[in-house]
Every structure is written in C-alpha cells, then in structure tokens.
Write a protein that holds these residues in place. Structure first.
Motif, PDB file in Angstrom:
ATOM      1  N   ASP A  56       0.435  -1.393  -0.131  1.00 53.66           N
ATOM      2  CA  ASP A  56       0.061   0.203  -0.302  1.00 53.66           C
ATOM      3  C   ASP A  56       0.968   1.213  -0.351  1.00 53.66           C
ATOM      4  O   ASP A  56       1.247   2.073   1.533  1.00 53.66           O
ATOM      5  CB  ASP A  56      -1.065  -0.022   1.290  1.00 53.66           C
ATOM      6  CG  ASP A  56      -2.208   1.112   1.274  1.00 53.66           C
ATOM      7  OD1 ASP A  56      -1.872   1.904   0.057  1.00 53.66           O
ATOM      8  OD2 ASP A  56      -2.118   1.382   2.251  1.00 53.66           O
ATOM      9  N   ILE A  57       1.433   1.525  -0.918  1.00 52.65           N
ATOM     10  CA  ILE A  57       2.429   2.850  -1.227  1.00 52.65           C
ATOM     11  C   ILE A  57       2.230   3.885  -2.520  1.00 52.65           C
ATOM     12  O   ILE A  57       2.243   4.038  -2.946  1.00 52.65           O
ATOM     13  CB  ILE A  57       3.527   2.401  -1.396  1.00 52.65           C
ATOM     14  CG1 ILE A  57       4.389   1.117  -3.209  1.00 52.65           C
ATOM     15  CG2 ILE A  57       4.178   1.480  -0.366  1.00 52.65           C
ATOM     16  CD1 ILE A  57       5.253   0.842  -3.376  1.00 52.65           C
ATOM     17  N   GLY A  58       0.276   4.021  -2.976  1.00 56.10           N
ATOM     18  CA  GLY A  58       0.287   4.983  -4.004  1.00 56.10           C
ATOM     19  C   GLY A  58       0.400   4.214  -5.216  1.00 56.10           C
ATOM     20  O   GLY A  58       0.662   4.771  -5.925  1.00 56.10           O
ATOM     21  N   LEU A  59      -0.371   2.642  -5.292  1.00 53.65           N
ATOM     22  CA  LEU A  59       0.394   2.120  -7.019  1.00 53.65           C
ATOM     23  C   LEU A  59      -1.111   1.714  -7.270  1.00 53.65           C
ATOM     24  O   LEU A  59      -1.267   2.441  -8.881  1.00 53.65           O
ATOM     25  CB  LEU A  59       0.225   1.066  -6.619  1.00 53.65           C
ATOM     26  CG  LEU A  59       2.578   1.222  -5.980  1.00 53.65           C
ATOM     27  CD1 LEU A  59       3.036  -0.067  -6.227  1.00 53.65           C
ATOM     28  CD2 LEU A  59       3.645   1.638  -6.820  1.00 53.65           C
ATOM     29  N   GLU A 112      -7.799  11.799   2.523  1.00 50.58           N
ATOM     30  CA  GLU A 112      -6.294  12.254   2.945  1.00 50.58           C
ATOM     31  C   GLU A 112      -5.632  12.884   3.176  1.00 50.58           C
ATOM     32  O   GLU A 112      -5.157  13.117   1.751  1.00 50.58           O
ATOM     33  CB  GLU A 112      -5.563  10.635   3.842  1.00 50.58           C
ATOM     34  CG  GLU A 112      -5.058   9.633   1.859  1.00 50.58           C
ATOM     35  CD  GLU A 112      -4.729   8.499   3.076  1.00 50.58           C
ATOM     36  OE1 GLU A 112      -3.087   8.409   2.445  1.00 50.58           O
ATOM     37  OE2 GLU A 112      -5.409   7.776   2.989  1.00 50.58           O
ATOM     38  N   ASP A 113      -4.888  13.233   4.073  1.00 48.00           N
ATOM     39  CA  ASP A 113      -3.767  13.999   4.057  1.00 48.00           C
ATOM     40  C   ASP A 113      -2.559  14.300   3.452  1.00 48.00           C
ATOM     41  O   ASP A 113      -1.443  14.834   3.903  1.00 48.00           O
ATOM     42  CB  ASP A 113      -3.645  15.630   5.089  1.00 48.00           C
ATOM     43  CG  ASP A 113      -3.321  15.143   6.548  1.00 48.00           C
ATOM     44  OD1 ASP A 113      -3.016  14.008   6.620  1.00 48.00           O
ATOM     45  OD2 ASP A 113      -3.381  15.543   7.222  1.00 48.00           O
ATOM     46  N   HIS A 122      -0.248   3.064   9.134  1.00 46.26           N
ATOM     47  CA  HIS A 122       0.833   2.568   9.928  1.00 46.26           C
ATOM     48  C   HIS A 122       2.637   1.985   9.311  1.00 46.26           C
ATOM     49  O   HIS A 122       3.342   1.411   9.843  1.00 46.26           O
ATOM     50  CB  HIS A 122       0.458   1.088  10.456  1.00 46.26           C
ATOM     51  CG  HIS A 122      -1.414   1.150  11.021  1.00 46.26           C
ATOM     52  ND1 HIS A 122      -1.358   1.336  12.552  1.00 46.26           N
ATOM     53  CD2 HIS A 122      -2.642   2.004  10.735  1.00 46.26           C
ATOM     54  CE1 HIS A 122      -2.429   1.379  12.737  1.00 46.26           C
ATOM     55  NE2 HIS A 122      -3.034   1.965  11.343  1.00 46.26           N
ATOM     56  N   PHE A 123       2.715   2.659   8.516  1.00 48.72           N
ATOM     57  CA  PHE A 123       4.409   2.312   7.747  1.00 48.72           C
ATOM     58  C   PHE A 123       4.892   3.638   8.313  1.00 48.72           C
ATOM     59  O   PHE A 123       4.316   4.289   8.667  1.00 48.72           O
ATOM     60  CB  PHE A 123       4.267   2.601   5.840  1.00 48.72           C
ATOM     61  CG  PHE A 123       3.521   1.193   5.394  1.00 48.72           C
ATOM     62  CD1 PHE A 123       3.505   0.799   6.325  1.00 48.72           C
ATOM     63  CD2 PHE A 123       3.955   1.540   4.135  1.00 48.72           C
ATOM     64  CE1 PHE A 123       2.948  -1.071   5.404  1.00 48.72           C
ATOM     65  CE2 PHE A 123       3.257   0.198   3.573  1.00 48.72           C
ATOM     66  CZ  PHE A 123       2.839  -0.658   4.459  1.00 48.72           C
ATOM     67  N   ASP A 124       6.467   3.424   8.008  1.00 45.56           N
ATOM     68  CA  ASP A 124       7.018   4.715   8.345  1.00 45.56           C
ATOM     69  C   ASP A 124       7.626   5.358   7.855  1.00 45.56           C
ATOM     70  O   ASP A 124       6.961   5.195   6.241  1.00 45.56           O
ATOM     71  CB  ASP A 124       8.707   4.365   8.676  1.00 45.56           C
ATOM     72  CG  ASP A 124       8.550   3.546  10.405  1.00 45.56           C
ATOM     73  OD1 ASP A 124       7.424   4.081  11.284  1.00 45.56           O
ATOM     74  OD2 ASP A 124       9.184   2.514  10.419  1.00 45.56           O
ATOM     75  N   GLY A 125       7.792   7.053   7.270  1.00 44.08           N
ATOM     76  CA  GLY A 125       8.208   7.923   6.025  1.00 44.08           C
ATOM     77  C   GLY A 125       7.256   8.579   5.263  1.00 44.08           C
ATOM     78  O   GLY A 125       6.976   9.590   4.681  1.00 44.08           O
ATOM     79  N   LYS A 126       5.819   8.904   6.527  1.00 39.90           N
ATOM     80  CA  LYS A 126       4.986   9.849   5.901  1.00 39.90           C
ATOM     81  C   LYS A 126       5.078  11.058   6.120  1.00 39.90           C
ATOM     82  O   LYS A 126       5.565  11.183   6.782  1.00 39.90           O
ATOM     83  CB  LYS A 126       3.201   9.139   6.362  1.00 39.90           C
ATOM     84  CG  LYS A 126       3.039   7.449   6.050  1.00 39.90           C
ATOM     85  CD  LYS A 126       1.552   7.009   7.168  1.00 39.90           C
ATOM     86  CE  LYS A 126       2.188   7.430   8.465  1.00 39.90           C
ATOM     87  NZ  LYS A 126       0.574   7.595   9.893  1.00 39.90           N
ATOM     88  N   GLU A 127       4.478  11.934   4.911  1.00 41.65           N
ATOM     89  CA  GLU A 127       4.658  13.082   5.071  1.00 41.65           C
ATOM     90  C   GLU A 127       2.953  13.672   4.809  1.00 41.65           C
ATOM     91  O   GLU A 127       2.770  12.943   4.001  1.00 41.65           O
ATOM     92  CB  GLU A 127       5.708  13.580   3.998  1.00 41.65           C
ATOM     93  CG  GLU A 127       6.925  13.221   3.967  1.00 41.65           C
ATOM     94  CD  GLU A 127       8.800  13.592   3.027  1.00 41.65           C
ATOM     95  OE1 GLU A 127       7.914  15.296   3.994  1.00 41.65           O
ATOM     96  OE2 GLU A 127       8.447  13.009   2.587  1.00 41.65           O
ATOM     97  N   ARG A 159      -0.714  12.841  12.765  1.00 39.22           N
ATOM     98  CA  ARG A 159      -0.219  12.155  14.090  1.00 39.22           C
ATOM     99  C   ARG A 159       1.328  11.421  14.424  1.00 39.22           C
ATOM    100  O   ARG A 159       2.424  12.099  15.735  1.00 39.22           O
ATOM    101  CB  ARG A 159      -1.203  11.054  14.340  1.00 39.22           C
ATOM    102  CG  ARG A 159      -0.085   9.963  15.798  1.00 39.22           C
ATOM    103  CD  ARG A 159       0.033  10.934  16.728  1.00 39.22           C
ATOM    104  NE  ARG A 159       0.199  10.144  18.470  1.00 39.22           N
ATOM    105  CZ  ARG A 159       1.862   9.961  18.168  1.00 39.22           C
ATOM    106  NH1 ARG A 159       2.759  10.923  17.927  1.00 39.22           N
ATOM    107  NH2 ARG A 159       2.056   9.369  19.356  1.00 39.22           N
ATOM    108  N   ALA A 160       2.023  10.618  13.258  1.00 39.68           N
ATOM    109  CA  ALA A 160       3.422  10.744  12.697  1.00 39.68           C
ATOM    110  C   ALA A 160       4.390  11.291  12.985  1.00 39.68           C
ATOM    111  O   ALA A 160       5.288  11.279  13.283  1.00 39.68           O
ATOM    112  CB  ALA A 160       3.251   9.153  12.255  1.00 39.68           C
TER     113      ALA A 160
END
Length: 289
Positions: A56-59, A112-113, A122-127, A159-160
């Motif tokens: 789930d990375i926007g593909l 979502e934003d 729930h992945f790391d590296g979100k912006e 939040r992250a």
C-alpha cells in the motif's frame, strides 16, 4: 427504501463504534453482508495487495478503485465506505474522484492528507501536505457530491509526523471545511484515542490494523468513547492469506488436500456465498425466450 448514503450517515452518527470489515473484492463483501455487518469498507490497501500483489504505497489508480467499487456495489446491498486515498491528485482531481466513485456506488469516501505517493497509515516515512491543500480537497468533495448524504470522511496522518495535538487541530479544520466525519490515523494508546474522541465534534473513525500501531480496545470501549465506526480493513485478507499459504503448502508437500480438508469451504458453501441459486433462477426464467 433508504439510500445507502443515508444509511451510512445514520450508522456513523449513532457513535456506537459499528465495526466495518474490509473487502477488496465482491467475494469478501458477500461474506461480510451474509454475516450481518451493516456496512463494508472498500480497502485501498486490500486492493493493492490482492489485485496488484503490491504494498500500500500509492500504486492504485482511480480507475482501478472505481472498477472494484462498481463490482462490489453489484454484489451487496449494504453501504460502502470507500478508501479514496489522497483523492488521486489535487482539488481538481478530487472533483473527478467524487464524481466517479459516487457514480460507482460509494456511500462514503475517505480522503487523506498525505503527500503523494501515500503509504499505509501504519508505515514509517509518511509526510503530510500543507493543511490548506487538504482543506481545498474537502471543499471540492463537498461541493461536488450530488447526494448531500454522501459521507466525506477526512483522514489526517499528521500524528506520526507533527504529533497528536497537531493532528487533532488539523481534523478540527477539516470539520470546518465541511467533513462529515474525521479520522486521526495511527494513535498509539487508549489515552490518545480518548483525547481524539473528546476533542472533535463529529463522529470519529478508529482503524485497527492487526500488528499495527493503534491498540485494539474492543467495540464496547470504542463505543463508550463515542467513535462512529471501527475499521478492520484487512482482517479477511490476512485470514485468507494465512489459510491459502498453509493449504497450498500442504498440497505441494503431500500432493493431496487430505491433511487440510478442514481448512476448505465446501463446494456448496462456496456456491451459496456467490448466490448461484439466484443465477439458476434467472437461467430458468429466461430459458427459451
């Protein structure tokens, strides 16, 4: 008959933490409906995993999601809350996204934003994008919907990266922009969940990812806090993945299904889930013209 959009609005406004099980295809949606769930969540992560075999990375694209939504809409009568990711672009893209997914049968859209390409919450590296950009998307969604009860669910992943209070502040601004429901993704404790529910005026969404960051409090506790719904977006997918791996491993090892026969749905059960008797009746009705 009550419109699916109105039904979904009613469910969310009860604030009874109604469980929304996730489906990435018509088969899972049929199981969810047959078991008596009131609504189904069309999971973007599930579509990426099951349709593309990808994370789930926007593909996924709007066209692919709309195709899945239309198929699920044909399969079930319960309302669908659809994961529309970031709206697949800017506010102008959001206009098309709302038109396409509303026409496909969505009763609610979750947007979502995150910056594109988005990632699982729930992945790391979100912006996240500047809040003004997200507010423009919400306004575009509200202005575009034909059915005023189409639920616009605005999610923030702040939040992250920015902290809980910043995420709550963003959600508050989203409500002012017209969001019907907000969704602060990936809080990490029961206290954070309670603060979210207490601080925001519209129904809230909790997202329980098995192995993820948000604690599973159970429906009763979420209802006490006043959440509108609790997503279990990929429980069916994860169960099916584990079962299929174990069954296929046994078949490869043994050359037979004998040792795992109890893990398989029977032929008749499978046909019942996909409503074969209904199609048999249609065939009898129209046989011979």
């Amino acid at each position: 008959m009550t419109r699916p959009t109105t039904t979904l609005k009613t469910i969310l406004n009860r604030r009874a933490a109604t469980i929304f099980a996730g489906a990435a295809n018509g088969l899972f949606a049929r199981v969810i409906e047959d078991l008596g769930y009131e609504a189904v969540y069309v999971t973007g992560a599930g579509v990426a995993n099951m349709y593309l075999g990808a994370p789930d990375i926007g593909l996924t694209t709007l066209t692919e999601i709309a195709s899945h939504v239309a198929a699920i809409s044909d399969a079930v009568a319960i309302p669908m809350l659809v994961d529309a990711d970031t709206g697949f672009g800017n506010a102008v893209n959001m206009v098309r996204t709302v038109r396409v997914l509303e026409r496909a049968g969505a009763a609610g859209l979750q947007i979502e934003d995150q910056m594109f390409p988005k990632k699982c919450g729930h992945f790391d590296g979100k912006e996240v994008v500047p809040v003004e950009e997200m507010l423009a998307k919400i306004k575009a969604a509200v202005d575009t919907r034909k059915d005023g009860d189409l639920q616009i669910v605005a999610r923030t992943d702040a939040r992250a990266t920015l902290g809980l209070q910043a995420a709550i502040d963003r959600a508050g601004a989203m409500i002012e922009a017209g969001a019907d429901v907000t969704f602060v993704e990936a809080p990490t404790s029961a206290d954070e969940l309670a603060q979210i529910a207490k601080s925001l005026s519209v129904p809230q969404v909790a997202n329980i990812v098995f192995g993820g960051r948000t604690p599973e409090l159970g429906r009763q506790k979420f209802a006490e806090l006043g959440f509108g719904c609790v997503l279990y977006a990929n429980a069916a997918l994860q169960a099916a993945l584990k079962a299929s791996h174990e069954v296929l491993m046994a078949l490869k090892r043994d050359g037979s299904l004998a040792s795992v026969a109890d893990r398989l749905a029977g032929f008749e059960v499978r046909q019942q889930i996909v409503s074969k008797p209904t199609y048999d009746e249609l065939e009898r009705r129209y046989r011979g013209g």
